[in-house]
Design an enzyme around this catalytic site. Structure first.
Site, mmCIF file in Angstrom:
data_model
loop_
_atom_site.group_PDB
_atom_site.id
_atom_site.type_symbol
_atom_site.label_atom_id
_atom_site.label_comp_id
_atom_site.label_asym_id
_atom_site.label_seq_id
_atom_site.Cartn_x
_atom_site.Cartn_y
_atom_site.Cartn_z
ATOM 1 N N HIS A 219 -5.709 3.904 -8.450
ATOM 2 C CA HIS A 219 -7.017 3.916 -7.545
ATOM 3 C C HIS A 219 -8.212 3.605 -8.147
ATOM 4 O O HIS A 219 -9.194 3.519 -7.464
ATOM 5 C CB HIS A 219 -6.734 5.458 -6.771
ATOM 6 C CG HIS A 219 -5.721 5.548 -6.054
ATOM 7 N ND1 HIS A 219 -4.386 5.709 -6.178
ATOM 8 C CD2 HIS A 219 -5.858 5.635 -4.338
ATOM 9 C CE1 HIS A 219 -3.811 5.792 -4.993
ATOM 10 N NE2 HIS A 219 -4.634 5.829 -4.032
ATOM 11 N N SER A 223 -5.051 -1.484 -5.505
ATOM 12 C CA SER A 223 -3.889 -2.225 -5.735
ATOM 13 C C SER A 223 -4.168 -3.679 -5.812
ATOM 14 O O SER A 223 -4.889 -4.075 -5.371
ATOM 15 C CB SER A 223 -3.112 -2.051 -4.271
ATOM 16 O OG SER A 223 -2.763 -0.596 -3.874
ATOM 17 N N LYS A 247 4.873 1.154 7.147
ATOM 18 C CA LYS A 247 5.529 0.335 6.641
ATOM 19 C C LYS A 247 6.586 1.017 5.472
ATOM 20 O O LYS A 247 7.753 0.799 5.243
ATOM 21 C CB LYS A 247 4.645 -0.591 5.764
ATOM 22 C CG LYS A 247 5.107 -2.059 5.543
ATOM 23 C CD LYS A 247 4.319 -2.869 5.095
ATOM 24 C CE LYS A 247 4.742 -4.354 5.116
ATOM 25 N NZ LYS A 247 3.707 -5.445 4.852
ATOM 26 N N ASP A 248 6.069 2.053 4.963
ATOM 27 C CA ASP A 248 6.830 2.705 3.736
ATOM 28 C C ASP A 248 7.798 3.637 4.563
ATOM 29 O O ASP A 248 8.979 3.746 3.950
ATOM 30 C CB ASP A 248 5.949 3.780 2.859
ATOM 31 C CG ASP A 248 4.982 3.209 1.917
ATOM 32 O OD1 ASP A 248 5.451 1.871 1.409
ATOM 33 O OD2 ASP A 248 4.272 3.705 1.497
ATOM 34 N N GLU A 291 25.676 3.313 -18.724
ATOM 35 C CA GLU A 291 25.586 3.089 -17.511
ATOM 36 C C GLU A 291 25.097 1.683 -17.143
ATOM 37 O O GLU A 291 24.366 0.969 -18.048
ATOM 38 C CB GLU A 291 24.694 4.160 -16.757
ATOM 39 C CG GLU A 291 25.240 5.538 -16.653
ATOM 40 C CD GLU A 291 26.250 5.545 -15.464
ATOM 41 O OE1 GLU A 291 25.792 6.189 -14.625
ATOM 42 O OE2 GLU A 291 27.331 5.164 -15.726
#
Length: 427
Positions: A219, A223, A247-248, A291
């Site tokens: 911040h 972005s 959107k998220d 893994e």
């Protein structure tokens, strides 16, 4: 330039106003995730994976706390306590599978998040600290996931711990002491399990702390965006809420749908069947593999089969494995291009696609036996898995240390839009 702030927080409720005046938590959320945060108006769905990684972290924390209530960190009882969770605890099987598969989906979200950052140049100034904090989060995730994989105390858990911890013995002078410290003795035994359980419970909360720093660092400059162009006017930004929250939410719905398909229909698809066999120090599994999210780095580790001057093969493999992650820390200074996004760097984009394929090959090689013949025959010339791993490892490091620095200074880029708004109106 950072993003333009949106409207200030003005609480309508008197109780909220009273709390916020004394503890401005609502103002903080408003400015960080609400209408008070102005985000670039051209963010695509690749920017969803940051919030998806946060969702995975919450799932891992909640399920992990419940599992810790029923788990017994003792070599004689650990395996049976996991079986008891699966069979006797209410919804225990689902909680355990959520935790196990949640780790894989956490890495999927984070890896896509990182590759998106590589493609769009999110590591470049002024976001270097933001990028490095992200790499720290990935390292903490790897340590947490490795220690968690040991806790079921199955065959793959025990022998995975044996192999990975032994790698540190290759470090000159202090290597043996580090291994003894990790083991809590002279072999992988009960003190090892207790240490790993304690750290596995602690590290996720450390990750939460670094995530808060990561969001804080985000911040400050704001972005990045697909064009890589800085925010210049208020027309370049829109409020984070409701435009990106919805959107998220859509991204979370799709993500949870896929997650539930694995959870209910293929819960063991990303695990190893040998881990349903109790740990036995007298029986070595036919193939010891970590893994899937560790496989590229495991392939790099095994690709060093020769001594390099005074560095023996074992130490060389360990150094290569750690360097494969360490190189990400210095990437902002290796890439000297003034254009951030690969949308306008066609040659770099081509090599990046090859790099993605290279990582997939390393993942496949890490799951194979080194002497597996890919081309040729056992008697004559043969391209084996270890040879393919060596070629892929060479390209991995060449991409960061040779290709990126050279292209960033010599490549002819495409015209970059004057502003974010200009790119939106043009499209």
């Amino acid at each position: 330039m950072g993003s333009f702030p949106g409207p200030a927080f003005k609480p309508q409720n008197s109780v909220v106003a009273w709390i916020d005046q004394r503890l401005p938590i609502f103002s903080l959320v408003h400015g960080a995730l609400g209408p008070g945060y102005g985000a670039p108006r051209n963010l695509n769905y690749m920017w969803n994976f940051g919030s998806l990684a946060g969702l995975c972290l919450v799932i891992q924390l909640l399920t992990g706390i419940v599992l810790a209530m029923h788990y017994t960190p003792h070599v004689d009882m650990a395996f049976d306590s996991v079986e008891r969770i699966m069979r006797d605890v209410n919804n225990g099987a689902m909680i355990r599978y959520m935790h196990a598969n949640g780790a894989s989906f956490f890495f999927i979200a984070v890896y896509i998040h990182i590759f998106r950052g590589l493609y769009y140049g999110s590591y470049k100034a002024p976001r270097e600290i933001l990028w490095m904090l992200g790499v720290v989060i990935m390292l903490l995730m790897m340590a947490t996931a490795f220690m968690g994989y040991v806790l079921p105390w199955g065959q793959m858990s025990f022998w995975g711990a044996q192999v990975i911890t032994n790698l540190f013995s290759a470090i000159p002078i202090v290597g043996e002491d580090i291994v003894t410290l990790l083991w809590g003795g002279f072999s992988v035994d009960n003190p090892t399990l207790n240490r790993f359980f304690s750290l596995h419970y602690l590290l996720p909360f450390v990750i939460v702390g670094v995530v808060i720093l990561h969001i804080w660092a985000l911040h400050i400059p704001g972005s990045n965006n697909p064009t890589g162009v800085d925010v210049k006017t208020k027309a370049d930004v829109i409020p984070f809420h409701p435009y990106y929250t919805i959107k998220d939410v859509f991204g979370i719905f799709v993500f949870l749908t896929v997650f539930c398909l694995f959870l209910f229909y293929a819960p063991n698809a990303m695990g190893h069947p040998d881990n349903y066999i109790p740990a036995n120090s007298m029986v070595t599994p036919s193939s010891i593999v970590p893994e899937w999210y560790f496989l590229p780095f495991y392939a790099i580790l095994r690709s060093v089969t020769f001594d390099i001057l005074i560095i023996d093969a074992k130490l060389g493999g360990v150094l290569a494995m750690f360097a494969s992650i360490g190189v990400l820390f210095v990437l902002p200074w290796l890439d000297g291009s003034k254009v951030r996004s690969m949308k306008y760097r066609p040659t770099t984009r081509m090599f990046f696609v090859i790099f993605l394929i290279d990582v997939v090959i390393l993942t496949w090689v890490g799951a194979q036996k080194p002497d597996l013949v890919i081309l040729g025959s056992e008697d004559g010339f043969a391209l084996r898995a270890v040879h393919l791993g060596q070629i892929s490892t060479a390209y991995y490091f060449a991409y960061f240390l040779v290709i990126t620095p050279l292209l960033s200074r010599r490549e002819k880029t495409l015209p970059v839009p004057e502003s974010i708004m200009a790119s939106v109106t043009k499209s």
